[in-house]
Enzyme design. Structure first.
Site, PDB file in Angstrom:
ATOM      1  N   ASP A  32       7.611  21.596 -40.847  1.00  0.00           N
ATOM      2  CA  ASP A  32       7.718  22.826 -41.626  1.00  0.00           C
ATOM      3  C   ASP A  32       6.607  23.760 -41.183  1.00  0.00           C
ATOM      4  O   ASP A  32       5.499  23.317 -40.846  1.00  0.00           O
ATOM      5  CB  ASP A  32       7.600  22.550 -43.128  1.00  0.00           C
ATOM      6  CG  ASP A  32       7.865  23.799 -43.954  1.00  0.00           C
ATOM      7  OD1 ASP A  32       9.049  24.104 -44.197  1.00  0.00           O
ATOM      8  OD2 ASP A  32       6.890  24.476 -44.330  1.00  0.00           O
ATOM      9  N   GLU A  34       4.539  27.663 -41.934  1.00  0.00           N
ATOM     10  CA  GLU A  34       4.289  28.874 -42.690  1.00  0.00           C
ATOM     11  C   GLU A  34       3.917  29.944 -41.677  1.00  0.00           C
ATOM     12  O   GLU A  34       3.240  29.656 -40.673  1.00  0.00           O
ATOM     13  CB  GLU A  34       3.173  28.686 -43.720  1.00  0.00           C
ATOM     14  CG  GLU A  34       3.434  27.591 -44.743  1.00  0.00           C
ATOM     15  CD  GLU A  34       4.721  27.769 -45.530  1.00  0.00           C
ATOM     16  OE1 GLU A  34       5.152  28.934 -45.710  1.00  0.00           O
ATOM     17  OE2 GLU A  34       5.299  26.760 -45.953  1.00  0.00           O
ATOM     18  N   HIS A 173       5.514  25.704 -50.764  1.00  0.00           N
ATOM     19  CA  HIS A 173       5.339  26.741 -49.749  1.00  0.00           C
ATOM     20  C   HIS A 173       4.083  26.512 -48.923  1.00  0.00           C
ATOM     21  O   HIS A 173       3.532  27.459 -48.343  1.00  0.00           O
ATOM     22  CB  HIS A 173       5.312  28.150 -50.359  1.00  0.00           C
ATOM     23  CG  HIS A 173       6.611  28.560 -50.970  1.00  0.00           C
ATOM     24  ND1 HIS A 173       7.802  28.549 -50.284  1.00  0.00           N
ATOM     25  CD2 HIS A 173       6.906  28.981 -52.228  1.00  0.00           C
ATOM     26  CE1 HIS A 173       8.771  28.955 -51.081  1.00  0.00           C
ATOM     27  NE2 HIS A 173       8.261  29.216 -52.270  1.00  0.00           N
ATOM     28  N   ASP A 178       5.888  20.750 -47.945  1.00  0.00           N
ATOM     29  CA  ASP A 178       7.312  21.031 -47.715  1.00  0.00           C
ATOM     30  C   ASP A 178       7.915  20.053 -46.716  1.00  0.00           C
ATOM     31  O   ASP A 178       9.083  19.658 -46.851  1.00  0.00           O
ATOM     32  CB  ASP A 178       7.486  22.468 -47.214  1.00  0.00           C
ATOM     33  CG  ASP A 178       7.250  23.500 -48.316  1.00  0.00           C
ATOM     34  OD1 ASP A 178       6.831  23.096 -49.420  1.00  0.00           O
ATOM     35  OD2 ASP A 178       7.475  24.701 -48.071  1.00  0.00           O
TER      36      ASP A 178
END
Length: 683
Positions: A32, A34, A173, A178
């Site tokens: 994952d 960001e 998040h 995540d």
């Protein structure tokens, strides 16, 4: 001291033995990210989190903040909690990515909305000259949609699935949290498909897009396809054409219809009906696209959704009457704007153009010696209304002349008036009115640019263009009046000009609608430019071909589309007549739209032997879609003109100079708040 060159990752492709590995023995790396936004090209990674699992056991975790090289936008800080201060001292992606690629080496990559995460990782690898591994990628969004019904899972956002499937970690998040939640979701989904006989990676890959054994068995229909560009036609039990498409590699494209990469329901239905696949090998993608358009018109296959009925398009035209007005028609005349897919869209644009050119919108048919007497209205009145003063044909003539000038690209005064009105609304803080007019003006610019761009191609008697094929050879096309008349290519080392002549000799004969020669059109353009100061508009008289003394275009050597396999290596570059800076108001030569109309009318009335009347539609009878396809091909980087009977250009004061403004206006109209866009990428 410069940084050492980044280490390249070694790409590893899973072989069939790996794909047959049982799921309990398959290594997955669930990742994952960001980021600072939603665009892989313009935004950057701020955090990577990954979990390596096999057989339900966690083998390792990888987590780090990443310095994106820019500030983290406030909207993203609000969603993720990652601030610019947090990533200031973090390593860059050039330092982090090699470690991640080593961590993920040999594993199946998994992500929730994998397209988003893989796009950012691939973009980062490409930006730092690192090879991206050819790994199998699974998307838990797609797997969830395949396994869970919409009644059970109305949303496939990670937070919703984690709650539904009882994940031990809830998404926050943040990348590692995540990724851990995605691991739990993956295991829960794999447990469900295990009850349906899916026990290996191969079976999971095939299960994901729901490939039926019958669909897979029809791969034999692609057995004889060449690895060449061309057009393919699926035929049904009665030899009817079911579907037509194009491909740069026929074999690979047609095979995809019988594998998991084809997910469209109607295409699966079409494949189930198909009994044969025919094909036509083409010289290059442009010829394939043109052949596809022509075959779609000829066969109207039921499983194609576009381009089957070009005659159903709508055009905005001026009526042939003493007091012209707009009419929405199927067949364009000399003063036409289009085409439009919807009659309502054409009518809406006609209203806004009439408002800013003074063209009447009333429905009364007026005689030549009649008077236009519509009373003025505050809202919704006839644009040609003059307070308390009926007007005759001579007083009304500047309005249709201005429309013709706008359509032909000899004046952009109405567009400038629209922008001035938008500015006036904005200064008065009437923002809703400004936004409405902004959107309408952008639509007018797009429509004008489309017509003028296609007309620029359709006006040329013969244009021969070439494009590099990427391997030292050339692709080239012979274009006559907006139609592809011949096409060919050659490998590196073939002498160019002799084979260009072969293509020309074998090309189709094209006689444009109206029979206007290229030389006559050049004379018209020169006459307009010499008769109208700066950017004036010329009205083309509606005389017949016999009256004008114009004959049909001179015949050219007849032939067929396709030509011989040859290529050209020209030195001439494509030339478009460009405009001045549209922001320079002094470039117009007029002080107002009324001045433009007056100058346009004076050009209409100006006598002179250089004036050549024509009466032909903008595209000379060419298909709008074919002309658009050719225009896009000519606009590609690297295209060069071998030779042409006249210049390939758009009008100096056409809508092309406003296309940049229209793009900004469209972006403003469709802008999505950054927080919503970022959250939406989670699926």
């Amino acid at each position: 001291m410069s940084d050492p060159a980044p280490r390249k990752a070694i790409a590893k492709q899973l072989v069939f033995d790996d794909l047959d590995t049982p799921l309990y023995d398959t290594t997955f790396v669930v990742v994952d990210l960001e980021t600072t936004g939603t665009s892989p090209g313009g935004d950057a990674i701020t955090e990577i989190g990954a979990v390596k699992v096999r057989g339900g056991e966690v083998l390792g975790e990888f987590a780090t903040l990443v310095n994106p090289g820019r500030a983290v936008p406030p909207a993203i800080v609000q969603v993720t909690g990652i601030t610019t201060a947090m990533v200031y001292a973090a390593p860059t992606i050039a330092s982090v990515l090699p470690g991640f690629l080593e961590f993920a080496s040999g594993a199946v990559l998994v992500a929730h909305n994998a397209r988003f995460d893989m796009a950012f990782l691939r973009a980062a690898a490409a930006a730092h000259d690192m090879a991206w591994p050819a790994a199998t990628v699974l998307c838990t969004v797609k797997l969830a949609r395949r396994v869970l019904g919409r009644d059970e899972a109305p949303s496939v956002r990670l937070s919703a699935l984690a709650q539904l499937l009882g994940a031990s970690t809830q998404p926050t998040h943040r990348a590692l949290d995540d990724a851990r939640a995605t691991v739990d979701v993956l295991h829960a989904l794999i447990a469900r498909v295990g009850n349906q006989g899916v026990h290996s990676l191969t079976e999971l890959v095939d299960y994901l897009p729901d490939v039926t054994p019958r669909q897979r068995a029809k791969r034999v229909l692609a057995a004889d396809m060449p690895a060449s560009p061309g057009v393919y036609l699926f035929r049904g039990p009665a030899e009817e054409v079911l579907y037509i498409g194009t491909a740069v590699n026929l074999r690979r494209r047609v095979r995809n219809y019988f594998t998991g990469s084809e997910t469209r329901g109607r295409m699966k239905e079409m494949v189930a009906l198909a009994t044969r696949v025919d094909h036509v090998v083409c010289a290059h993608a442009l010829e394939a696209g043109v052949r596809e358009l022509r075959l779609l018109v000829a066969h109207a296959p039921p499983y194609n959704r576009r381009s089957k009925f070009p005659k159903r398009a709508w055009w905005i035209t001026l009526t042939d009457e003493p007091f012209p007005r707009f009419s929405i028609v199927r067949t364009p005349n000399r003063d036409a704007l289009g085409p439009f897919n919807s009659r309502a869209d054409a009518a809406e644009l006609a209203v806004i153009i009439a408002e800013y050119t003074g063209l009447r919108t009333c429905g009364t048919r007026l005689p030549r010696r009649g008077l236009h007497e519509c009373p003025p209205a505050i809202v919704g009145g006839c644009p040609a209304a003059v307070s308390g003063t009926p007007i005759n044909t001579e007083e009304y003539a500047p309005a249709p002349a201005l429309v013709r000038a706008l359509f032909a690209g000899y004046s952009d005064a109405p567009l400038r008036t629209m922008l001035d009105t938008i500015e006036t609304h904005s200064r008065a803080e009437h923002f809703e009115a400004a936004a409405r007019l902004r959107d309408r003006t952008a639509a007018v610019v797009r429509a004008l640019h489309r017509t003028q761009r296609l007309a620029a191609v359709a006006r040329i008697a013969e244009l021969i263009a070439a494009h590099p094929d990427g391997a030292g050879g050339w692709e080239f096309a012979v274009i006559r009046y907006g139609r592809l008349a011949g096409a060919g290519n050659a490998v590196r080392g073939v002498p160019p000009m002799a084979v260009v002549e072969q293509i020309v000799a074998a090309a189709e004969t094209v006689i444009p609608e109206g029979g206007v020669s290229a030389q006559a059109q050049i004379a018209v353009d020169l006459a307009v430019r010499s008769s109208v100061p700066a950017q004036g508009a010329g009205r083309l008289a509606g005389t017949s071909r016999a009256e004008s003394g114009l004959d049909h275009a001179r015949p050219v050597v007849s032939g067929h589309l396709g030509g011989s396999d040859a290529a050209a290596a020209p030195d001439h570059r494509q030339h478009l007549e460009d405009s001045d800076n549209p922001a320079d108001d002094g470039a117009t030569g007029f002080n107002s739209a009324g001045d433009v109309a007056a100058q346009a009318q004076s050009a209409v009335d100006a006598p002179g032997p250089d004036w050549v009347p024509v009466n032909v539609p903008p595209l000379r009878g060419a298909s709008p879609e074919e002309a658009a396809l050719i225009a896009r091909w000519l606009a590609r980087a690297g295209v060069r003109i071998v030779r042409t009977t006249e210049g390939y250009r758009e009008p100096m004061y056409g809508a092309a100079r406003w296309s940049g403004w229209a793009e900004v206006a469209d972006a403003a109209a469709h802008a999505q708040p950054a927080e919503e866009a970022y959250i939406d990428r989670l699926g």
